[in-house]
Structure formats: structure tokens, C-alpha cells
Design a protein around this motif. Structure first.
Motif, PDB file in Angstrom:
ATOM      1  N   ARG A  64      31.045  41.255  34.542  1.00 49.66           N
ATOM      2  CA  ARG A  64      30.761  40.807  35.908  1.00 49.66           C
ATOM      3  C   ARG A  64      31.677  39.651  36.297  1.00 49.66           C
ATOM      4  NH1 ARG A  64      25.937  40.078  35.210  1.00 49.66           N
ATOM      5  NH2 ARG A  64      25.874  37.849  34.799  1.00 49.66           N
ATOM      6  N   ILE A  65      31.852  38.691  35.398  1.00 47.30           N
ATOM      7  CA  ILE A  65      32.736  37.569  35.680  1.00 47.30           C
ATOM      8  C   ILE A  65      34.172  38.048  35.852  1.00 47.30           C
ATOM      9  CG2 ILE A  65      33.766  35.492  34.668  1.00 47.30           C
ATOM     10  CD1 ILE A  65      31.021  34.812  33.536  1.00 47.30           C
ATOM     11  N   GLU A  66      34.594  39.015  35.053  1.00 46.34           N
ATOM     12  CA  GLU A  66      35.946  39.565  35.191  1.00 46.34           C
ATOM     13  C   GLU A  66      36.134  40.198  36.569  1.00 46.34           C
ATOM     14  OE1 GLU A  66      36.391  42.237  31.931  1.00 46.34           O
ATOM     15  OE2 GLU A  66      36.900  40.662  30.482  1.00 46.34           O
ATOM     16  N   ARG A  67      35.124  40.941  37.036  1.00 46.38           N
ATOM     17  CA  ARG A  67      35.206  41.550  38.378  1.00 46.38           C
ATOM     18  C   ARG A  67      35.272  40.472  39.453  1.00 46.38           C
ATOM     19  NH1 ARG A  67      31.003  44.763  36.363  1.00 46.38           N
ATOM     20  NH2 ARG A  67      29.526  43.695  37.730  1.00 46.38           N
ATOM     21  N   HIS A  68      34.418  39.475  39.322  1.00 46.21           N
ATOM     22  CA  HIS A  68      34.383  38.405  40.320  1.00 46.21           C
ATOM     23  C   HIS A  68      35.669  37.586  40.312  1.00 46.21           C
ATOM     24  CE1 HIS A  68      29.675  38.393  40.417  1.00 46.21           C
ATOM     25  NE2 HIS A  68      30.213  39.509  40.877  1.00 46.21           N
ATOM     26  N   MET A  69      36.303  37.479  39.146  1.00 48.92           N
ATOM     27  CA  MET A  69      37.556  36.752  39.063  1.00 48.92           C
ATOM     28  C   MET A  69      38.647  37.494  39.835  1.00 48.92           C
ATOM     29  SD  MET A  69      38.315  33.848  37.605  1.00 48.92           S
ATOM     30  CE  MET A  69      37.316  33.698  36.111  1.00 48.92           C
ATOM     31  N   VAL A  70      38.669  38.805  39.732  1.00 44.22           N
ATOM     32  CA  VAL A  70      39.660  39.603  40.453  1.00 44.22           C
ATOM     33  C   VAL A  70      39.440  39.500  41.956  1.00 44.22           C
ATOM     34  CG1 VAL A  70      40.486  41.945  40.892  1.00 44.22           C
ATOM     35  CG2 VAL A  70      40.056  41.199  38.544  1.00 44.22           C
ATOM     36  N   GLU A  71      38.193  39.629  42.389  1.00 47.48           N
ATOM     37  CA  GLU A  71      37.920  39.628  43.827  1.00 47.48           C
ATOM     38  C   GLU A  71      38.081  38.239  44.440  1.00 47.48           C
ATOM     39  OE1 GLU A  71      33.900  40.879  44.537  1.00 47.48           O
ATOM     40  OE2 GLU A  71      33.046  38.925  44.012  1.00 47.48           O
ATOM     41  N   ALA A  72      38.029  37.171  43.632  1.00 46.92           N
ATOM     42  CA  ALA A  72      38.143  35.812  44.159  1.00 46.92           C
ATOM     43  C   ALA A  72      39.541  35.514  44.684  1.00 46.92           C
ATOM     44  CB  ALA A  72      37.770  34.802  43.085  1.00 46.92           C
ATOM     45  N   ARG A  73      40.563  36.207  44.169  1.00 44.63           N
ATOM     46  CA  ARG A  73      41.952  36.039  44.613  1.00 44.63           C
ATOM     47  C   ARG A  73      42.430  34.594  44.484  1.00 44.63           C
ATOM     48  NH1 ARG A  73      41.680  39.703  50.182  1.00 44.63           N
ATOM     49  NH2 ARG A  73      40.799  41.578  49.213  1.00 44.63           N
ATOM     50  N   LEU A  74      42.047  33.957  43.410  1.00 46.39           N
ATOM     51  CA  LEU A  74      42.438  32.574  43.178  1.00 46.39           C
ATOM     52  C   LEU A  74      43.900  32.501  42.734  1.00 46.39           C
ATOM     53  CD1 LEU A  74      39.242  31.567  41.226  1.00 46.39           C
ATOM     54  CD2 LEU A  74      39.900  30.636  43.460  1.00 46.39           C
ATOM     55  N   ALA A 119      36.058  27.435  38.325  1.00 44.65           N
ATOM     56  CA  ALA A 119      34.910  26.976  37.542  1.00 44.65           C
ATOM     57  C   ALA A 119      33.612  27.603  38.045  1.00 44.65           C
ATOM     58  CB  ALA A 119      34.819  25.451  37.605  1.00 44.65           C
ATOM     59  N   LEU A 120      33.492  27.750  39.355  1.00 43.31           N
ATOM     60  CA  LEU A 120      32.282  28.348  39.923  1.00 43.31           C
ATOM     61  C   LEU A 120      32.154  29.819  39.532  1.00 43.31           C
ATOM     62  CD1 LEU A 120      32.342  26.714  43.466  1.00 43.31           C
ATOM     63  CD2 LEU A 120      30.718  26.244  41.626  1.00 43.31           C
ATOM     64  N   VAL A 121      33.267  30.548  39.561  1.00 47.19           N
ATOM     65  CA  VAL A 121      33.229  31.953  39.136  1.00 47.19           C
ATOM     66  C   VAL A 121      32.794  32.040  37.679  1.00 47.19           C
ATOM     67  CG1 VAL A 121      34.605  34.030  38.718  1.00 47.19           C
ATOM     68  CG2 VAL A 121      34.939  32.727  40.823  1.00 47.19           C
ATOM     69  N   GLU A 122      33.340  31.175  36.850  1.00 45.04           N
ATOM     70  CA  GLU A 122      32.970  31.168  35.432  1.00 45.04           C
ATOM     71  C   GLU A 122      31.500  30.824  35.234  1.00 45.04           C
ATOM     72  OE1 GLU A 122      35.783  28.382  33.920  1.00 45.04           O
ATOM     73  OE2 GLU A 122      37.317  29.901  33.533  1.00 45.04           O
ATOM     74  N   ASN A 123      30.913  30.117  36.198  1.00 48.43           N
ATOM     75  CA  ASN A 123      29.497  29.775  36.136  1.00 48.43           C
ATOM     76  C   ASN A 123      28.608  30.806  36.824  1.00 48.43           C
ATOM     77  OD1 ASN A 123      29.659  27.370  34.636  1.00 48.43           O
ATOM     78  ND2 ASN A 123      30.215  26.195  36.444  1.00 48.43           N
ATOM     79  N   GLY A 124      29.206  31.924  37.238  1.00 52.62           N
ATOM     80  CA  GLY A 124      28.405  33.024  37.762  1.00 52.62           C
ATOM     81  C   GLY A 124      28.338  33.155  39.271  1.00 52.62           C
ATOM     82  N   TRP A 125      29.062  32.310  40.008  1.00 49.23           N
ATOM     83  CA  TRP A 125      29.040  32.384  41.473  1.00 49.23           C
ATOM     84  C   TRP A 125      30.157  33.303  41.968  1.00 49.23           C
ATOM     85  CZ3 TRP A 125      24.967  29.916  43.690  1.00 49.23           C
ATOM     86  CH2 TRP A 125      24.349  28.910  42.955  1.00 49.23           C
ATOM     87  N   ARG A 126      29.969  33.817  43.178  1.00 49.78           N
ATOM     88  CA  ARG A 126      30.993  34.674  43.787  1.00 49.78           C
ATOM     89  C   ARG A 126      31.778  33.860  44.811  1.00 49.78           C
ATOM     90  NH1 ARG A 126      28.798  40.648  45.193  1.00 49.78           N
ATOM     91  NH2 ARG A 126      31.061  41.029  45.153  1.00 49.78           N
ATOM     92  N   VAL A 127      33.099  33.925  44.696  1.00 48.56           N
ATOM     93  CA  VAL A 127      33.997  33.072  45.474  1.00 48.56           C
ATOM     94  C   VAL A 127      35.125  33.922  46.045  1.00 48.56           C
ATOM     95  CG1 VAL A 127      35.666  31.174  45.285  1.00 48.56           C
ATOM     96  CG2 VAL A 127      33.484  31.043  44.054  1.00 48.56           C
ATOM     97  N   LEU A 128      35.598  33.538  47.240  1.00 46.63           N
ATOM     98  CA  LEU A 128      36.810  34.143  47.804  1.00 46.63           C
ATOM     99  C   LEU A 128      37.730  33.026  48.270  1.00 46.63           C
ATOM    100  CD1 LEU A 128      38.498  36.561  48.789  1.00 46.63           C
ATOM    101  CD2 LEU A 128      37.283  36.390  50.981  1.00 46.63           C
TER     102      LEU A 128
END
Length: 274
Positions: free
Chosen positions: A62-72, A130-139
Motif C-alpha cells: 500500500r505504501i509503495e502504491r501511495h508513493m507512486v501516486e504522490a509524485r514526489l 514522511a507522511l506517505v511512509e506513515n500511511g497518509w495519502r499525498v499528492l
């Protein structure tokens, strides 16, 4: 139990785990089963071990997916951020913000102000990571890019749906908001985004100009005041009025191993770029 029977049961387990879409359990269960048989585990312990592994692996994916979608932007971490260059910035405060537990749960905002090159984008991206790593969804997005997308949605009569789709993100990071100009068509979509997320979902905004200069972003003064009011109502405001990282780097390259001056003049900057 014969080896043939065991092989049949093992094959059935493999098929069932595939059907249930439990790839982590499927990969690890033979090893755990062997250990369980050898050590005489109770059935509950064996099942708990399998379940814990599956939960952990789902969290990782889940974190890997959220990391991709965050576009950081790559490489922007809190570990690589130079806190010493921004003495007015509290590292403890930043670390607390990076957990996200309080301000994201209440839909509060974070506003970073300072001149170009002062580290605002790096810090915002690092907090987002850091927020994505803590389970939050970010863009993470440049504000101008998002405004253009919302303008397109408005022309297609789909603005409400486009803004609603952004609700999936606990935090929107709008980088360089002051590069948006009211000369662009329909920049009021930015106000609609701010108003819709107000007290519901959080925004992290970086800006080169103080609020007094925001009149050039929105179509009229009333909208400017309304946008600022919503942003600051529940917000942490951080001012990063420091010399540009890029300016320091340019002077450092020109001066070689010598230490760059604390305050560079425009003439020094111009000559360093030659």
C-alpha cells in the motif's frame, strides 16, 4: 498421513490461496508449516504468524502504491534537508508535522513562505514523503499544473467531479502558488479547490510572496481575502526568509573550496553564472 495425501493437501492450499489472492501467505506458508510441525506450534499460533505476515506485506504494498501516486520529487528527504541553513525553522516542529496525526486529522493547513531557492519545495516534498511512509495519502503538484487540469475539467463540465476525486488525498501539496496568475483563464478554480477542502482535507502550500501580493492570483480582492481567510483559519505558517540554496551553490562553485559569503550581491550571482 501419507506423503501423497500431504502433497494433495499442499496443492489444494496453493490453489485456495491463489483464489483468495493471498500471495504473501502463499509464498511463506510452506516454510512456516514446516517450522510449526517441527516445533509443535498450536494451530492458533501458526495462523497468527501467517496473518501477521500478510498484514505487514499488504501495508508495504500500500505504501509503495501511495508513493507512486504522490509524485514526489526524487531525493527530497528530511535527512537530506539542511536545517542549519534555515535557523528560524524548528526541526522538532517539522518532525511533529511529518507524523501528520493531529493536523491532517482535522483538515488543517501548512503554509511555507520564503524567497526562491530557500528550500520550500524540498521541505514540502520531504514532509510529504514522511507522511506517505506513515500511511497518509499525498499528492505533490505544481500549482499551475493543477490549475490547468481543473480549468480543463471546468470546460468539460466536470469540475465538481475532478475536485471530489482529489478528496482521496489527505494532503495536497501545491508548490509555487504565486506563479499562478489571474491573467490565466478561470483561475477561480483554485479558489473552489481551497473552499471545498476547507476544514475537511489539508493543503500544504509554498509561496514566494506574502499574502499582500496574492491579489494577482485571484480575479478580485474579495476572492483573495476569502481564500487567505480559509487557508489561515487552521494553519501552521512557516517563514523561511533565507538566502537561496542555488545562489550559495553558484558562488561556491565559482570560489572553489573557499567558503561563500553569507550574503551575496546580485553582481556576485551574475558573475558566478557565467
Amino acid at each position: 498421513m501419507t506423503s501423497t495425501t500431504s502433497s494433495i493437501d499442499a496443492a489444494r492450499v496453493e490453489l485456495l490461496l491463489t483464489e483468495l489472492r493471498l500471495p504473501s501467505v502463499k509464498a511463506i506458508w510452506p516454510k512456516l508449516a514446516a517450522q510449526s510441525d517441527k516445533e509443535g506450534w498450536p494451530a492458533a499460533r501458526f495462523l497468527a504468524a501467517l496473518a501477521e505476515l500478510e498484514v505487514a506485506d499488504r501495508g508495504r504494498r500500500r505504501i509503495e502504491r501511495h508513493m507512486v501516486e504522490a509524485r514526489l520529487p526524487a531525493g527530497k528527504t528530511l535527512a537530506s534537508f539542511d536545517f542549519d541553513s534555515v535557523p528560524m525553522l524548528s526541526k522538532a516542529q517539522v518532525m511533529a508535522l511529518a507524523s501528520g496525526d493531529v493536523w491532517l486529522e482535522t483538515g488543517a493547513n501548512l503554509l511555507l513562505f520564503g524567497p526562491p531557492g530557500g528550500g520550500k519545495s524540498h521541505l514540502s516534498a520531504a514532509i510529504g514523503l514522511a507522511l506517505v511512509e506513515n500511511g497518509w495519502r499525498v499528492l505533490f503538484t505544481r500549482t499551475t499544473d493543477l490549475v490547468q487540469r481543473l480549468q480543463t475539467a471546468r470546460r468539460e463540465l466536470a469540475l465538481e467531479a475532478a475536485i471530489a476525486k482529489l478528496d482521496r488525498y489527505d494532503l495536497l501539496i501545491l508548490d509555487d502558488i504565486t506563479y499562478v496568475s489571474k491573467d490565466q483563464a478561470e483561475t477561480s478554480v483554485l479558489f473552489e479547490l481551497i473552499a471545498t477542502r476547507y476544514e475537511r482535507r489539508s493543503l500544504l502550500i509554498t509561496a514566494n510572496q506574502p499574502f499582500g501580493e496574492w491579489g494577482r492570483i485571484f480575479p478580485d480582492q474579495a476572492m483573495t481575502l476569502a481564500a487567505v481567510d480559509r487557508l489561515v483559519h487552521h494553519a501552521t505558517i512557516i517563514e523561511m526568509n533565507v538566502e537561496s540554496y542555488r545562489r550559495k551553490a553558484a558562488l561556491g562553485r565559482k570560489r572553489g573550496a573557499g567558503r561563500p559569503p553569507v550574503h551575496a550581491t546580485p553582481e556576485e550571482v551574475e558573475s558566478s553564472a557565467d
